[in-house]
Design an enzyme around this catalytic site. Structure first.
Site, mmCIF file in Angstrom:
data_model
loop_
_atom_site.group_PDB
_atom_site.id
_atom_site.type_symbol
_atom_site.label_atom_id
_atom_site.label_comp_id
_atom_site.label_asym_id
_atom_site.label_seq_id
_atom_site.Cartn_x
_atom_site.Cartn_y
_atom_site.Cartn_z
ATOM 1 N N HIS A 1 0.835 -1.215 0.000
ATOM 2 C CA HIS A 1 0.000 0.000 0.000
ATOM 3 C C HIS A 1 0.865 1.259 0.000
ATOM 4 O O HIS A 1 0.552 2.233 -0.690
ATOM 5 C CB HIS A 1 -0.964 0.013 1.199
ATOM 6 C CG HIS A 1 -1.863 -1.189 1.247
ATOM 7 N ND1 HIS A 1 -2.575 -1.547 2.353
ATOM 8 C CD2 HIS A 1 -2.162 -2.121 0.295
ATOM 9 C CE1 HIS A 1 -3.280 -2.648 2.092
ATOM 10 N NE2 HIS A 1 -3.022 -3.022 0.854
ATOM 11 N N HIS B 1 -9.377 -1.792 -4.690
ATOM 12 C CA HIS B 1 -8.267 -2.187 -3.823
ATOM 13 C C HIS B 1 -7.337 -3.171 -4.529
ATOM 14 O O HIS B 1 -6.120 -3.147 -4.315
ATOM 15 C CB HIS B 1 -8.743 -2.774 -2.490
ATOM 16 C CG HIS B 1 -7.593 -3.003 -1.565
ATOM 17 N ND1 HIS B 1 -7.011 -1.985 -0.836
ATOM 18 C CD2 HIS B 1 -6.820 -4.097 -1.357
ATOM 19 C CE1 HIS B 1 -5.962 -2.448 -0.198
ATOM 20 N NE2 HIS B 1 -5.803 -3.735 -0.490
ATOM 21 N N ASP C 1 -3.346 -2.844 -4.867
ATOM 22 C CA ASP C 1 -2.351 -3.885 -4.581
ATOM 23 C C ASP C 1 -1.464 -4.137 -5.805
ATOM 24 O O ASP C 1 -0.247 -4.319 -5.679
ATOM 25 C CB ASP C 1 -3.042 -5.203 -4.208
ATOM 26 C CG ASP C 1 -3.517 -5.225 -2.766
ATOM 27 O OD1 ASP C 1 -3.060 -4.401 -1.957
ATOM 28 O OD2 ASP C 1 -4.359 -6.097 -2.455
ATOM 29 N N HIS D 1 -1.103 -11.193 -4.792
ATOM 30 C CA HIS D 1 0.301 -10.780 -4.658
ATOM 31 C C HIS D 1 1.270 -11.765 -5.321
ATOM 32 O O HIS D 1 2.240 -11.357 -5.944
ATOM 33 C CB HIS D 1 0.671 -10.623 -3.182
ATOM 34 C CG HIS D 1 -0.119 -9.555 -2.494
ATOM 35 N ND1 HIS D 1 -0.135 -8.253 -2.925
ATOM 36 C CD2 HIS D 1 -0.920 -9.594 -1.415
ATOM 37 C CE1 HIS D 1 -0.914 -7.541 -2.124
ATOM 38 N NE2 HIS D 1 -1.410 -8.328 -1.207
#
Ligand SMILES: [Zn+2]
Length: 286
Positions: A53, A210, A214, A237
């Site tokens: 973030h 969001h 990411d 991720h």
């Protein structure tokens, strides 16, 4: 966490000021040691976790060089979004440096797949992301969002989008001793049919925004700004990082050159207070 000015070509580096010898870790995809729940950098047992973030806020604000001091192993989660980082960057102000800005330019299309998740990039003179998610929940479902980096668009469209999770997953993680700091103060949490946060969403499609946040944060581990058009579906991720490693390691897919088109998005943003206050003079960053 403390952000300190750094000289040109320094990049983003994390310094663990709580440890002996104050080890420094470069914010680079080669330093990623874990992608479960969050992106963690490390070497020789020294780690800095949940960097994504903050990295997204720096990338979206055009910050190339900064030393991030931490007195623990994790970047503060704050409200689960990048908005608090944008606030401190605005308060501190940014300074243009006397150096040419580098940029990673995508030269050929590349796609990476994992089951029904994929990431594809095509050459483009801007930085664009189109992200699609599909969660079997009445308040999420299929969401798709397209975004491109321009002056102020990160702060406006992406920064406020919070981490999200599902109550049953959170309970499972907490029984394993993970996500101990997870709460409604730093995440959107869904139960089987609804949303536990009383104040609701910040954006109607906050979840997919969001995911874009990411993705930007994980791609920022390229170490320089980027030009390319990215299409992402149901990734996380691990795939973000695997994709960046492929893109940068395969010969001929991208090249680092001098940035010409990607502007510093933080300056001259309409509606923002003037950023007059300079950083203090650069000291000894390491
Ligand atoms: Zn996140």
């Amino acid at each position: 966490m403390k952000l300190r000015p750094a000289p040109p070509n320094f990049g983003v580096r994390f310094k663990r000021v709580d440890l002996r010898d104050r080890p420094v870790i470069a914010a680079h995809h080669n330093q990623v040691v874990d992608t479960f729940l969050a992106t963690t950098l490390g070497y020789d047992g020294v780690v800095v976790s949940t960097v994504e973030h903050l990295m997204a806020a720096l990338f979206g604000s055009g910050v190339d060089n900064v030393l991030v001091e931490l007195d623990g192993p994790e970047v503060p989660i704050l409200d689960g979004s990048a908005a608090p980082f944008i606030e401190v960057l605005r308060e501190a102000g940014l300074r243009e440096q006397d150096a040419l800005r580098k940029c990673m330019v995508v030269g050929r299309s590349l796609q990476v797949r994992d089951g029904d998740a994929f990431i594809k990039v095509t050459p483009c003179r801007d930085f664009r992301v189109r992200y699609a998610i599909d969660f079997p929940h009445p308040l999420v479902g299929k969401q798709e969002y397209s975004w491109s980096l321009n002056e102020g668009t990160f702060a406006l469209d992406i920064a406020g989008a919070r981490t999200f999770g599902f109550l049953k997953d959170v309970q499972k993680l907490q029984s394993l001793g993970l996500a101990q700091g997870g709460s409604l103060a730093n995440a959107i949490v869904f139960d089987d049919s609804g949303l536990l946060n009383k104040d609701g969403f910040r954006y109607s499609n906050e979840c997919v925004r969001h995911k874009v946040l990411d993705f930007i944060g994980d791609l920022a581990l390229a170490g320089v700004t980027l030009q390319g058009s990215f299409e992402v579906r149901k990734a996380g991720h691990a795939l973000h990082n695997a994709f960046l490693k492929q893109l940068t390691s395969r010969p001929g897919y991208c090249a680092v050159s001098i940035a010409t088109r990607v502007q510093i998005p933080f300056f001259q943003t309409p509606g923002m207070p003037p950023l007059g206050r300079d950083f203090p003079a650069v000291g000894k960053p390491m």
